[in-house]
Design a protein around this motif. Structure first.
Motif, mmCIF file in Angstrom:
data_model
loop_
_atom_site.group_PDB
_atom_site.id
_atom_site.type_symbol
_atom_site.label_atom_id
_atom_site.label_comp_id
_atom_site.label_asym_id
_atom_site.label_seq_id
_atom_site.Cartn_x
_atom_site.Cartn_y
_atom_site.Cartn_z
ATOM 1 N N ALA A 1 0.851 -1.195 0.000
ATOM 2 C CA ALA A 1 0.000 0.000 0.000
ATOM 3 C C ALA A 1 0.879 1.233 0.000
ATOM 4 N N THR B 1 0.898 5.639 -1.802
ATOM 5 C CA THR B 1 0.440 6.528 -2.849
ATOM 6 C C THR B 1 1.370 7.720 -2.966
ATOM 7 N N HIS C 1 -5.875 5.893 3.060
ATOM 8 C CA HIS C 1 -6.932 5.259 3.858
ATOM 9 C C HIS C 1 -7.962 4.600 2.952
ATOM 10 N N ARG C 2 -8.269 5.217 1.832
ATOM 11 C CA ARG C 2 -9.196 4.598 0.865
ATOM 12 C C ARG C 2 -8.567 3.330 0.287
ATOM 13 N N GLU C 3 -7.276 3.397 -0.036
ATOM 14 C CA GLU C 3 -6.585 2.227 -0.573
ATOM 15 C C GLU C 3 -6.586 1.081 0.437
ATOM 16 N N ARG D 1 -8.811 0.485 2.750
ATOM 17 C CA ARG D 1 -10.176 -0.085 2.756
ATOM 18 C C ARG D 1 -10.398 -0.968 1.529
ATOM 19 N N ASN D 2 -9.861 -0.547 0.373
ATOM 20 C CA ASN D 2 -10.000 -1.351 -0.847
ATOM 21 C C ASN D 2 -9.285 -2.686 -0.709
ATOM 22 N N LEU D 3 -8.104 -2.688 -0.095
ATOM 23 C CA LEU D 3 -7.379 -3.944 0.112
ATOM 24 C C LEU D 3 -8.172 -4.888 1.014
ATOM 25 N N GLU D 4 -8.807 -4.323 2.032
ATOM 26 C CA GLU D 4 -9.652 -5.154 2.898
ATOM 27 C C GLU D 4 -10.831 -5.710 2.107
ATOM 28 N N SER D 5 -11.405 -4.899 1.232
ATOM 29 C CA SER D 5 -12.588 -5.336 0.480
ATOM 30 C C SER D 5 -12.273 -6.445 -0.518
ATOM 31 N N ILE D 6 -10.999 -6.600 -0.925
ATOM 32 C CA ILE D 6 -10.655 -7.691 -1.845
ATOM 33 C C ILE D 6 -10.269 -8.967 -1.102
ATOM 34 N N VAL E 1 -3.481 -5.911 5.724
ATOM 35 C CA VAL E 1 -3.571 -4.569 5.153
ATOM 36 C C VAL E 1 -2.567 -3.641 5.839
#
Length: 101
Positions: free
Chosen positions: A7, A9, A19-21, A23-28, A35
């Motif tokens: 992770a 940026t 922080h958005r990234e 959350r995206n890693l958790e969602s996958i 994460v």
């Protein structure tokens, strides 16, 4: 296949986007601890600086963030900061009326 997912940026609003990234890693399907590792020790290892950064060990740089709640239960806790230390010194909060809890 041996790849590593990290992770990070370089965007103008890096902190917000990180922080958005996360959350995206958790969602996958990554666990919250996976994460967090992808943004800390995993990056240090990929940059070959894990001997000095990425984990808390005796003799390593002590830059850390102390949180008010457990990010392994909710990644939003990463935004609920109690205090920040750099090289072992309290950097934030700096005013006497904002002492860490």
């Amino acid at each position: 296949m041996g790849g590593v997912l990290l992770a990070g940026t370089d965007m103008q609003f890096g902190g917000i986007m990180l922080h958005r990234e996360l959350r995206n890693l958790e969602s996958i399907g990554m666990s919250r601890l996976e994460v967090i590792t992808s943004a800390t020790g995993g990056c240090a290892k990929a940059l070959h600086v894990e001997k000095h950064f990425g984990k808390l060990h005796n003799g390593q740089s002590a830059d850390l963030v102390v949180l008010n709640s457990d990010p392994s239960l909710d990644l939003a806790a990463l935004r609920d900061i109690n205090c920040v230390y750099r090289s072992g010194k309290l950097m934030w909060p700096t005013r006497g009326d904002e002492q860490p809890q």
